[in-house]
Design a protein around this motif. Structure first.
Motif, PDB file in Angstrom:
ATOM      1  N   GLN A   1      12.818   9.117 -25.830  1.00  0.00           N
ATOM      2  CA  GLN A   1      11.670   9.016 -26.403  1.00  0.00           C
ATOM      3  C   GLN A   1      10.785  10.380 -26.213  1.00  0.00           C
ATOM      4  O   GLN A   1       9.895  10.449 -27.202  1.00  0.00           O
ATOM      5  CB  GLN A   1      10.700   7.992 -25.576  1.00  0.00           C
ATOM      6  CG  GLN A   1      11.474   6.237 -25.995  1.00  0.00           C
ATOM      7  CD  GLN A   1      11.447   6.188 -27.513  1.00  0.00           C
ATOM      8  OE1 GLN A   1      10.440   6.826 -28.272  1.00  0.00           O
ATOM      9  NE2 GLN A   1      12.599   5.462 -27.904  1.00  0.00           N
ATOM     10  N   ASP A   2      10.723  10.887 -25.024  1.00  0.00           N
ATOM     11  CA  ASP A   2      10.283  12.169 -24.720  1.00  0.00           C
ATOM     12  C   ASP A   2      10.589  13.350 -26.039  1.00  0.00           C
ATOM     13  O   ASP A   2       9.842  14.196 -26.466  1.00  0.00           O
ATOM     14  CB  ASP A   2      10.561  12.713 -23.660  1.00  0.00           C
ATOM     15  CG  ASP A   2       9.507  13.956 -22.990  1.00  0.00           C
ATOM     16  OD1 ASP A   2       8.615  14.100 -23.369  1.00  0.00           O
ATOM     17  OD2 ASP A   2      10.260  15.026 -22.489  1.00  0.00           O
ATOM     18  N   ALA A   3      11.998  13.265 -26.098  1.00  0.00           N
ATOM     19  CA  ALA A   3      12.536  14.421 -27.374  1.00  0.00           C
ATOM     20  C   ALA A   3      11.849  13.943 -28.531  1.00  0.00           C
ATOM     21  O   ALA A   3      11.397  14.781 -29.156  1.00  0.00           O
ATOM     22  CB  ALA A   3      13.864  14.097 -27.188  1.00  0.00           C
ATOM     23  N   LEU A   4      11.747  12.693 -28.810  1.00  0.00           N
ATOM     24  CA  LEU A   4      11.049  12.446 -30.246  1.00  0.00           C
ATOM     25  C   LEU A   4       9.406  12.617 -30.241  1.00  0.00           C
ATOM     26  O   LEU A   4       9.095  13.157 -31.274  1.00  0.00           O
ATOM     27  CB  LEU A   4      11.270  10.902 -30.400  1.00  0.00           C
ATOM     28  CG  LEU A   4      12.600  10.112 -30.981  1.00  0.00           C
ATOM     29  CD1 LEU A   4      12.626   8.827 -30.959  1.00  0.00           C
ATOM     30  CD2 LEU A   4      13.076  10.903 -32.142  1.00  0.00           C
ATOM     31  N   GLU A   5       8.945  12.466 -29.357  1.00  0.00           N
ATOM     32  CA  GLU A   5       7.653  12.733 -28.899  1.00  0.00           C
ATOM     33  C   GLU A   5       7.370  14.444 -29.080  1.00  0.00           C
ATOM     34  O   GLU A   5       6.632  14.892 -30.095  1.00  0.00           O
ATOM     35  CB  GLU A   5       6.862  12.727 -27.812  1.00  0.00           C
ATOM     36  CG  GLU A   5       6.499  11.025 -27.657  1.00  0.00           C
ATOM     37  CD  GLU A   5       5.757  10.569 -28.921  1.00  0.00           C
ATOM     38  OE1 GLU A   5       4.815  11.142 -29.229  1.00  0.00           O
ATOM     39  OE2 GLU A   5       6.113   9.337 -29.465  1.00  0.00           O
ATOM     40  N   ILE A   6       8.505  15.351 -28.728  1.00  0.00           N
ATOM     41  CA  ILE A   6       8.228  16.764 -28.952  1.00  0.00           C
ATOM     42  C   ILE A   6       8.190  16.875 -30.386  1.00  0.00           C
ATOM     43  O   ILE A   6       7.885  17.921 -30.900  1.00  0.00           O
ATOM     44  CB  ILE A   6       9.250  17.391 -27.994  1.00  0.00           C
ATOM     45  CG1 ILE A   6       8.640  17.274 -26.342  1.00  0.00           C
ATOM     46  CG2 ILE A   6       9.453  18.929 -28.170  1.00  0.00           C
ATOM     47  CD1 ILE A   6       9.703  17.593 -25.437  1.00  0.00           C
ATOM     48  N   LEU A   7       9.352  16.284 -30.755  1.00  0.00           N
ATOM     49  CA  LEU A   7       9.637  16.634 -32.450  1.00  0.00           C
ATOM     50  C   LEU A   7       8.556  16.136 -33.231  1.00  0.00           C
ATOM     51  O   LEU A   7       8.237  16.957 -34.229  1.00  0.00           O
ATOM     52  CB  LEU A   7      10.793  15.551 -32.826  1.00  0.00           C
ATOM     53  CG  LEU A   7      12.336  16.208 -32.468  1.00  0.00           C
ATOM     54  CD1 LEU A   7      13.253  15.095 -33.110  1.00  0.00           C
ATOM     55  CD2 LEU A   7      12.607  17.546 -33.030  1.00  0.00           C
ATOM     56  N   ARG A   8       7.759  15.269 -33.016  1.00  0.00           N
ATOM     57  CA  ARG A   8       6.409  14.782 -33.658  1.00  0.00           C
ATOM     58  C   ARG A   8       5.656  15.945 -33.741  1.00  0.00           C
ATOM     59  O   ARG A   8       4.833  16.125 -34.658  1.00  0.00           O
ATOM     60  CB  ARG A   8       5.973  13.594 -33.158  1.00  0.00           C
ATOM     61  CG  ARG A   8       6.557  12.242 -33.630  1.00  0.00           C
ATOM     62  CD  ARG A   8       5.717  10.960 -33.142  1.00  0.00           C
ATOM     63  NE  ARG A   8       6.396   9.844 -33.503  1.00  0.00           N
ATOM     64  CZ  ARG A   8       7.395   9.199 -32.960  1.00  0.00           C
ATOM     65  NH1 ARG A   8       7.807   9.818 -31.786  1.00  0.00           N
ATOM     66  NH2 ARG A   8       8.117   8.215 -33.306  1.00  0.00           N
ATOM     67  N   ILE A   9       5.641  16.767 -32.728  1.00  0.00           N
ATOM     68  CA  ILE A   9       4.731  18.008 -32.571  1.00  0.00           C
ATOM     69  C   ILE A   9       5.048  18.986 -33.700  1.00  0.00           C
ATOM     70  O   ILE A   9       4.264  19.491 -34.189  1.00  0.00           O
ATOM     71  CB  ILE A   9       4.455  18.507 -31.291  1.00  0.00           C
ATOM     72  CG1 ILE A   9       3.703  17.510 -30.113  1.00  0.00           C
ATOM     73  CG2 ILE A   9       3.630  19.747 -31.060  1.00  0.00           C
ATOM     74  CD1 ILE A   9       3.991  17.670 -28.942  1.00  0.00           C
TER      75      ILE A   9
END
Length: 68
Positions: free
Chosen positions: A29-37
């Motif tokens: 989930q953290d990795a996806l949030e970083i990708l969203r940025i």
């Protein structure tokens, strides 16, 4: 708090086009949030959030041909 105290991992998320997207974070989930940025909403739409594998950085070369 330093990010060194929280381990981070590499994840390869499947994409709708059959390729993989490399992400880095404490958990998927953290990795996806970083990708969203980093990515546009259209690019994020291509990622399948539930279809991922956790990889070791040393083995990254084995997956390079899958990246898109």
């Amino acid at each position: 708090m330093s990010s060194f105290s929280n381990p981070h991992y590499m994840y390869l998320f499947s994409m709708k086009n059959g390729k993989k997207k490399l992400a880095y974070g404490q958990d998927p989930q953290d990795a996806l949030e970083i990708l969203r940025i980093r990515l546009t909403p259209e690019e994020m739409e291509q990622i399948i959030p539930d279809d991922y594998i956790k990889i070791n950085q040393r083995r990254l070369q084995e997956y390079v041909h899958l990246l898109g």
